[in-house]
Design a protein around this motif. Structure first.
Motif, PDB file in Angstrom:
ATOM      1  N   GLY A   1       5.678  12.035  -8.758  1.00 32.01           N
ATOM      2  CA  GLY A   1       5.082  10.822  -8.211  1.00 32.01           C
ATOM      3  C   GLY A   1       5.901   9.590  -8.555  1.00 32.01           C
ATOM      4  N   VAL A   2       6.422   9.535  -9.790  1.00 33.40           N
ATOM      5  CA  VAL A   2       7.266   8.414 -10.200  1.00 33.40           C
ATOM      6  C   VAL A   2       8.527   8.360  -9.334  1.00 33.40           C
ATOM      7  N   VAL A   3       9.150   9.530  -9.133  1.00 33.55           N
ATOM      8  CA  VAL A   3      10.363   9.601  -8.310  1.00 33.55           C
ATOM      9  C   VAL A   3      10.071   9.170  -6.876  1.00 33.55           C
ATOM     10  N   GLN A   4       8.954   9.601  -6.339  1.00 34.85           N
ATOM     11  CA  GLN A   4       8.613   9.252  -4.957  1.00 34.85           C
ATOM     12  C   GLN A   4       8.372   7.755  -4.813  1.00 34.85           C
ATOM     13  N   CYS A   5       7.733   7.137  -5.804  1.00 33.68           N
ATOM     14  CA  CYS A   5       7.526   5.686  -5.758  1.00 33.68           C
ATOM     15  C   CYS A   5       8.870   4.944  -5.817  1.00 33.68           C
ATOM     16  N   LEU A   6       9.742   5.386  -6.692  1.00 34.91           N
ATOM     17  CA  LEU A   6      11.061   4.745  -6.806  1.00 34.91           C
ATOM     18  C   LEU A   6      11.862   4.914  -5.521  1.00 34.91           C
ATOM     19  N   ASN A   7      11.820   6.106  -4.933  1.00 30.50           N
ATOM     20  CA  ASN A   7      12.527   6.341  -3.667  1.00 30.50           C
ATOM     21  C   ASN A   7      11.989   5.439  -2.561  1.00 30.50           C
ATOM     22  N   ARG A   8      10.673   5.229  -2.560  1.00 29.75           N
ATOM     23  CA  ARG A   8      10.072   4.358  -1.556  1.00 29.75           C
ATOM     24  C   ARG A   8      10.552   2.921  -1.738  1.00 29.75           C
ATOM     25  N   ILE A   9      10.612   2.462  -2.980  1.00 29.87           N
ATOM     26  CA  ILE A   9      11.066   1.108  -3.251  1.00 29.87           C
ATOM     27  C   ILE A   9      12.527   0.932  -2.829  1.00 29.87           C
TER      28      ILE A   9
ATOM     29  N   GLY B   1       5.958  -7.645  -0.460  1.00 33.80           N
ATOM     30  CA  GLY B   1       4.955  -6.612  -0.731  1.00 33.80           C
ATOM     31  C   GLY B   1       5.372  -5.620  -1.804  1.00 33.80           C
ATOM     32  N   ILE B   2       6.665  -5.582  -2.160  1.00 33.62           N
ATOM     33  CA  ILE B   2       7.124  -4.599  -3.150  1.00 33.62           C
ATOM     34  C   ILE B   2       6.488  -4.872  -4.514  1.00 33.62           C
ATOM     35  N   LEU B   3       6.578  -6.098  -4.986  1.00 28.44           N
ATOM     36  CA  LEU B   3       6.003  -6.436  -6.288  1.00 28.44           C
ATOM     37  C   LEU B   3       4.490  -6.236  -6.282  1.00 28.44           C
ATOM     38  N   GLN B   4       3.836  -6.643  -5.178  1.00 28.72           N
ATOM     39  CA  GLN B   4       2.379  -6.469  -5.087  1.00 28.72           C
ATOM     40  C   GLN B   4       2.001  -4.995  -5.172  1.00 28.72           C
ATOM     41  N   GLY B   5       2.822  -4.143  -4.554  1.00 28.27           N
ATOM     42  CA  GLY B   5       2.546  -2.711  -4.585  1.00 28.27           C
ATOM     43  C   GLY B   5       2.626  -2.135  -5.974  1.00 28.27           C
ATOM     44  N   VAL B   6       3.630  -2.547  -6.730  1.00 26.70           N
ATOM     45  CA  VAL B   6       3.788  -2.054  -8.104  1.00 26.70           C
ATOM     46  C   VAL B   6       2.621  -2.534  -8.967  1.00 26.70           C
ATOM     47  N   VAL B   7       2.258  -3.801  -8.828  1.00 34.15           N
ATOM     48  CA  VAL B   7       1.157  -4.369  -9.613  1.00 34.15           C
ATOM     49  C   VAL B   7      -0.180  -3.708  -9.254  1.00 34.15           C
ATOM     50  N   LEU B   8      -0.313  -3.294  -8.011  1.00 32.00           N
ATOM     51  CA  LEU B   8      -1.574  -2.699  -7.525  1.00 32.00           C
ATOM     52  C   LEU B   8      -1.833  -1.310  -8.095  1.00 32.00           C
ATOM     53  N   ILE B   9      -0.801  -0.608  -8.541  1.00 31.89           N
ATOM     54  CA  ILE B   9      -0.932   0.800  -8.939  1.00 31.89           C
ATOM     55  C   ILE B   9      -2.029   1.034  -9.974  1.00 31.89           C
ATOM     56  N   PRO B  10      -2.025   0.361 -11.131  1.00 28.28           N
ATOM     57  CA  PRO B  10      -3.070   0.668 -12.123  1.00 28.28           C
ATOM     58  C   PRO B  10      -4.480   0.362 -11.633  1.00 28.28           C
TER      59      PRO B  10
ATOM     60  N   ALA C   1       0.829  -1.217   0.000  1.00 24.91           N
ATOM     61  CA  ALA C   1       0.000   0.000   0.000  1.00 24.91           C
ATOM     62  C   ALA C   1       0.857   1.259   0.000  1.00 24.91           C
ATOM     63  N   SER C   2       1.995   1.224   0.693  1.00 20.71           N
ATOM     64  CA  SER C   2       2.839   2.415   0.780  1.00 20.71           C
ATOM     65  C   SER C   2       3.405   2.812  -0.581  1.00 20.71           C
ATOM     66  N   ILE C   3       3.538   1.844  -1.485  1.00 19.70           N
ATOM     67  CA  ILE C   3       3.999   2.138  -2.844  1.00 19.70           C
ATOM     68  C   ILE C   3       2.837   2.595  -3.719  1.00 19.70           C
ATOM     69  N   ALA C   4       1.771   1.797  -3.749  1.00 25.32           N
ATOM     70  CA  ALA C   4       0.627   2.099  -4.614  1.00 25.32           C
ATOM     71  C   ALA C   4      -0.047   3.412  -4.224  1.00 25.32           C
ATOM     72  N   ASN C   5      -0.099   3.702  -2.930  1.00 30.57           N
ATOM     73  CA  ASN C   5      -0.755   4.928  -2.474  1.00 30.57           C
ATOM     74  C   ASN C   5      -0.003   6.182  -2.912  1.00 30.57           C
ATOM     75  N   LEU C   6       1.316   6.098  -3.004  1.00 31.57           N
ATOM     76  CA  LEU C   6       2.094   7.241  -3.501  1.00 31.57           C
ATOM     77  C   LEU C   6       1.730   7.542  -4.953  1.00 31.57           C
ATOM     78  N   ALA C   7       1.570   6.491  -5.744  1.00 33.23           N
ATOM     79  CA  ALA C   7       1.167   6.678  -7.134  1.00 33.23           C
ATOM     80  C   ALA C   7      -0.242   7.240  -7.223  1.00 33.23           C
ATOM     81  N   LEU C   8      -1.132   6.732  -6.369  1.00 31.15           N
ATOM     82  CA  LEU C   8      -2.510   7.237  -6.353  1.00 31.15           C
ATOM     83  C   LEU C   8      -2.546   8.706  -5.974  1.00 31.15           C
ATOM     84  N   LEU C   9      -1.767   9.085  -4.970  1.00 35.53           N
ATOM     85  CA  LEU C   9      -1.711  10.480  -4.540  1.00 35.53           C
ATOM     86  C   LEU C   9      -1.285  11.382  -5.690  1.00 35.53           C
ATOM     87  N   ALA C  10      -0.240  10.971  -6.404  1.00 36.38           N
ATOM     88  CA  ALA C  10       0.244  11.779  -7.524  1.00 36.38           C
ATOM     89  C   ALA C  10      -0.830  11.916  -8.598  1.00 36.38           C
TER      90      ALA C  10
END
Length: 302
Positions: free
Chosen positions: A230-238, A249-258, A209-218
């Protein structure tokens, strides 16, 4: 016992023992809030029954049949509040100082440009610092220990109803409020205890969620010209998660974004570029302290 013109809102789900302990602390304050609203999520009948059989007969209960998460629960409770000032807690957080609500009234009078006033929040195992008469203008806040002006909150779209809202909830609200020219204050004069060790933050569900939510926020709040951020913030989080070996959870977060963006696409309402820039500047700046003793006639009268 005296009451204050403040509504307390608490979102909860399936944690009745923690909720009762928090309510006991809240009602032990002097003055007490004039209204307490508890939002029970996802048709949680156990908490409903426990509250019905408790001594807290004046608590107003709002229930949802579907899972709205803490943000969705706060939305419902805040909009139901009859007072302009609304103090927010989790079902396992509560004030450390008996005159907490009196202090809130003073601070909101002192700082009319503040839409949210946040407290210093302490967790299990942390040293509880002194309640110094100091405040700061800050970029965001912690939802389990803050208070809102309802009229300012109503100018926003409210919280996005996410079951796991880490990285989204308070930052999103802070950006929305700043877009409407409101500010956020934090004061160490307000102290809240959050009765948790935060060990759940390392779970795969929270990591995702911490990854996908950053993308959602952006997507929801950033102007298109700032989507790169937003892309930079997601990468920094990863990168941060990898550094601290939180692999699950990292892969799940990336897959969850769309999927997450598609689900909440109708909530897109970007803030102004100036609001986003001020928010970022506050994160980078050294925040000056405001000495309340030197600036207030309210404190002398309290």
């Amino acid at each position: 016992m005296k009451t204050s013109p403040i509504t307390v809102v608490i979102p909860t789900y399936n944690r009745p023992e923690q909720l009762l302990a928090a309510l006991e602390k809240i009602y032990a304050c002097d003055p007490t809030p004039s209204e307490v609203i508890v939002h029970i999520d996802a048709n949680d009948k156990v908490t409903q029954t426990v509250l019905d059989n408790s001594s807290f007969k004046t608590v107003q209960i709002i229930q949802s049949n579907t899972q709205m998460g803490p943000g969705g629960g706060r939305n419902s409770a805040i909009f139901a509040a009859s007072n302009e000032l609304v103090a927010s807690f989790d079902d396992d957080s509560y004030p450390l100082d008996k005159d907490y609500f009196a202090r809130l009234l003073i601070l909101f009078d002192m700082f009319p440009q503040a839409a949210v006033i946040g407290a210093s929040v302490f967790h299990i195992g942390e040293t509880v610092l002194a309640d110094n008469l100091v405040a700061q203008w800050v970029p965001d806040f912690i939802g389990c220990g803050c208070a809102y002006r309802k009229s300012a909150f109503q100018q926003t779209k409210g919280y996005v109803p996410l079951v796991v809202a880490y990285g989204m909830e308070e930052v999103d609200m802070a950006l929305q409020l700043r877009h409407h020219d409101w500010k956020i204050l934090n004061s160490s004069w307000l102290r809240v205890f959050h009765n948790t060790r935060l060990t759940h933050h390392s779970s795969a569900k929270v990591t995702a969620a911490s990854i996908a939510n950053l993308a959602l926020l952006a997507y929801l709040r950033y102007p298109v010209s700032y989507w790169w951020l937003g892309v930079v913030q997601c990468l920094n989080r990863i990168v941060w998660l990898i550094r601290y070996r939180r692999w699950q959870g990292i892969l799940q977060g990336v897959v969850l974004i769309p999927k997450l963006i598609y689900q909440h696409r109708q909530s897109r309402q970007p803030v102004s570029i100036s609001a986003l820039q001020v928010h970022r500047q506050l994160h980078r700046a050294e925040l000056p302290a405001i000495e309340l003793k030197k600036n207030s006639t309210f404190l002398a009268a309290s």
